[in-house]
Design an enzyme around this catalytic site. Structure first.
Site, PDB file in Angstrom:
ATOM      1  N   MET A  48      -0.148   1.159   5.150  1.00 14.38           N
ATOM      2  CA  MET A  48      -0.957   1.434   6.334  1.00 14.38           C
ATOM      3  C   MET A  48      -1.918   0.280   6.605  1.00 14.38           C
ATOM      4  SD  MET A  48      -2.339   5.341   6.614  1.00 14.38           S
ATOM      5  CE  MET A  48      -2.898   5.484   4.930  1.00 14.38           C
ATOM      6  N   SER A  60       0.847  -1.192   0.000  1.00 21.81           N
ATOM      7  CA  SER A  60       0.000   0.000   0.000  1.00 21.81           C
ATOM      8  C   SER A  60       0.887   1.248   0.000  1.00 21.81           C
ATOM      9  CB  SER A  60      -0.941  -0.026   1.208  1.00 21.81           C
ATOM     10  OG  SER A  60      -1.835   1.062   1.179  1.00 21.81           O
ATOM     11  N   THR A  61       0.819   2.073   1.035  1.00 27.69           N
ATOM     12  CA  THR A  61       1.592   3.312   1.075  1.00 27.69           C
ATOM     13  C   THR A  61       3.080   3.029   0.927  1.00 27.69           C
ATOM     14  OG1 THR A  61      -0.046   4.053   2.689  1.00 27.69           O
ATOM     15  CG2 THR A  61       1.874   5.468   2.355  1.00 27.69           C
ATOM     16  N   ASP A 109      -4.289  -4.927   5.961  1.00 28.13           N
ATOM     17  CA  ASP A 109      -4.823  -5.711   4.841  1.00 28.13           C
ATOM     18  C   ASP A 109      -3.831  -6.820   4.496  1.00 28.13           C
ATOM     19  OD1 ASP A 109      -6.385  -6.552   2.714  1.00 28.13           O
ATOM     20  OD2 ASP A 109      -5.561  -5.071   1.320  1.00 28.13           O
ATOM     21  N   HIS A 142      -2.599  -0.825  -3.282  1.00 31.77           N
ATOM     22  CA  HIS A 142      -3.717   0.094  -3.051  1.00 31.77           C
ATOM     23  C   HIS A 142      -3.462   1.401  -3.803  1.00 31.77           C
ATOM     24  CE1 HIS A 142      -4.307  -2.001   1.119  1.00 31.77           C
ATOM     25  NE2 HIS A 142      -4.811  -2.709   0.126  1.00 31.77           N
TER      26      HIS A 142
END
Length: 359
Positions: free
Chosen positions: A299, A178-179, A302, A205
């Protein structure tokens, strides 16, 4: 736009907007003067655009930057490039260049800006290292001025022919992030050799539109084929498939092989579509396959529930990115804390760890 974003951020009890800049040049000057903990920035700005301002800021006074961008092809390409240059994250503006309906994504803006303010700057300023494959087997790519790719090389064409003939590998590689993920993916994917004999499924993401530009960028930098996944296409060895923003990535049996399933009907999981958990749950249904998985910077958590299911159902090796190199140590930490990781690696070591576990 500046007023809307300022009002959103000032509502947060632990954030205060200390300055507003009218353009990129104004931003670089105010960063030096005000020393903020985080910056929000558009790509399209007068005098000096966001990409130019970002490069100057990261070079002279590094600070976490969150990019807000409209989803035109040019802007999504530049937004992906901005993360390569050190931006923490990208947010898609819902209404084009001037988004008067910005309130629709207020929660996302506030959460991502607050998270960015806590990012270790060393993870953003670290240079992305040259790929192992390029060092060991240089490829002549021809005179292609567009750095966003994709490139076609004689070596890649040969590899594609041979891998299409070969039966599908019984080991799949799955990557969730993600991030900070675009930089991490570049570190990993560009180190894989052209003859990599397994398929790779990736959930990153990102908003719709940006994943295609990310796939094209990585494809241009990598020896293997990287593409945005398409519904119904057959999964091939040596190809990395990135889940499109806004759609869950799954796969199913198709004859002697497997095909991509994209799902826009199933609700987002913990705010994410695509979600890593959904891909891992889909993988767990195929007990005949073996998996090497990597959960990298991001973050939240998930991937944790899906990894529990996958490890219970199938032979699975799990690699988690270390705290040392994670831009946000959320997703890999959740895997490690739950006792679901077999190896913990710095991002520069993950490609080697994947290949080592495939032997």
């Amino acid at each position: 736009m500046r007023k809307l974003i300022s009002d959103m951020l000032n509502k947060h009890p632990m954030m205060e907007v200390v300055g507003i800049a009218r353009n990129g040049r104004d931003a670089t000057e105010k960063v030096r003067e005000l020393r903020p903990d985080v910056i929000t920035m558009d790509i399209e700005m007068p005098v000096m655009n966001g990409l130019e301002a970002l490069q100057q800021i990261m070079d002279q006074t590094p600070v976490p930057v969150v990019i807000l961008s409209s989803t035109t092809k040019h802007n999504t390409e530049n937004a992906v490039l901005s993360m390569e240059y050190g931006a923490v994250d990208v947010i898609a503006k819902p209404g084009g260049a001037i988004s008067l309906n910005l309130h629709e994504i207020e929660k996302e803006i506030v959460e991502k800006v607050f998270a960015a303010s806590n990012v270790g700057i060393q993870t953003l300023t670290r240079k992305i290292t040259s790929s192992y494959t390029h060092q060991s087997s240089p490829v002549i790519r021809g005179n292609v001025p567009d750095v966003s790719g994709p490139y076609v090389t004689p070596i890649a064409q040969t590899a594609n022919l041979s891998k299409n003939i070969a039966p599908i590998s019984k080991t799949f590689v799955i990557i969730g992030t993600s991030t900070g993920g675009p930089r991490a993916l570049q570190e990993v994917i560009t180190r894989l050799p052209a003859e990599f004999p397994h398929p790779i499924l990736i959930v990153q993401h990102m908003p719709p539109g940006f994943t295609k530009s990310l796939a094209e960028r990585l494809n241009g930098l990598s020896e293997i084929t990287v593409k945005e996944a398409e519904h119904g296409e057959h999964i091939e060895n040596g190809t990395a498939y990135i889940a499109p923003g806004g759609l869950h990535l799954k796969f199913e049996k198709a004859g002697t092989g497997y095909q991509i399933v994209l799902d826009g009907e199933e609700a987002p999981r913990s705010g994410h579509r695509p979600a890593v958990n959904v891909l891992l749950e889909s993988a767990a249904a195929h007990k005949e396959l073996r998996y090497v998985t990597a959960i990298m910077t991001g973050m939240g958590y998930d991937g944790r529930e899906g990894m529990e299911l996958l490890r219970a159902a199938c032979q699975t090796i799990t690699i988690a990115e270390s705290k040392n190199t994670s831009v946000v140590y959320g997703m890999p930490k959740a895997i490690i804390d739950a006792g679901l990781s077999d190896e913990i690696k710095d991002v520069q070591q993950i490609a080697d760890a994947i290949m080592g576990n495939l032997k």
